[in-house]
Write an enzyme that holds these catalytic residues in place. Structure first.
Site, PDB file in Angstrom:
ATOM      1  CE  LYS A   1      25.706 -30.664 -59.096  1.00 18.37           C
ATOM      2  NZ  LYS A   1      25.618 -31.876 -58.309  1.00 18.37           N
TER       3      LYS A   1
ATOM      4  CB  SER B   1      24.210 -31.355 -48.460  1.00 18.99           C
ATOM      5  OG  SER B   1      24.258 -32.550 -47.754  1.00 18.99           O
TER       6      SER B   1
END
Length: 149
Positions: A27, A54
């Site tokens: 990521k 989140s």
């Protein structure tokens, strides 16, 4: 708790670890790529990236922004893990909390962008989506391919 799996059917054995900070590795490539694309026309000191997440995207975007000299502002639901919120803040991002609905996240992100732009009209403020993005996805996929080949 980390789960380890070794893939032996590839050209060389590859160990994958899930459930630790290592699963953020692919990521960070996407987040870094997104910020670098914005830096082609902007100075890092004049760039703020905004997102809603989140946790995982929030952490990687915050870390990438810090590494590249940009600012980050992340909208996170009040129900997000305190550990993830602390990590985002630890990477230097500003955390703005909202109620845990997609609409609230999107509304809060727009409000943050408007506030940032009003504070400094010379500043480039860009939203970096947490998913389905043409800049984030190819870099993340490339990292996975490199692991598998």
């Amino acid at each position: 708790m980390a789960v380890r799996k070794t893939l032996y059917h590839l050209k060389r054995p590859v160990s994958l670890v899930y459930g630790t900070h290592h699963d953020l590795a692919f990521k960070i490539r996407g987040a870094t790529n997104a910020i670098r694309s914005l830096l082609q026309e902007n100075s890092p000191s004049k760039l703020t990236v905004v997102t809603h997440s989140s946790g995982n995207h929030a952490q990687t975007l915050s870390l990438a922004a810090r590494q590249l000299g940009a600012c980050a502002n992340v909208v996170m639901p009040i129900t997000s893990s305190p550990v993830k919120k602390a990590a985002v803040r630890g990477y230097g991002a500003i955390v703005t909390e909202c109620i845990p609905t997609l609409q609230a996240r999107e509304d809060a992100a727009r409000e943050v962008i408007n506030q940032e732009m009003a504070q400094d009209p010379q500043r480039k403020v860009a939203f970096v989506p947490p998913y389905d993005d043409g800049v984030l996805c190819p870099a993340s996929i490339r990292a996975v391919v490199e692991i598998l080949l």
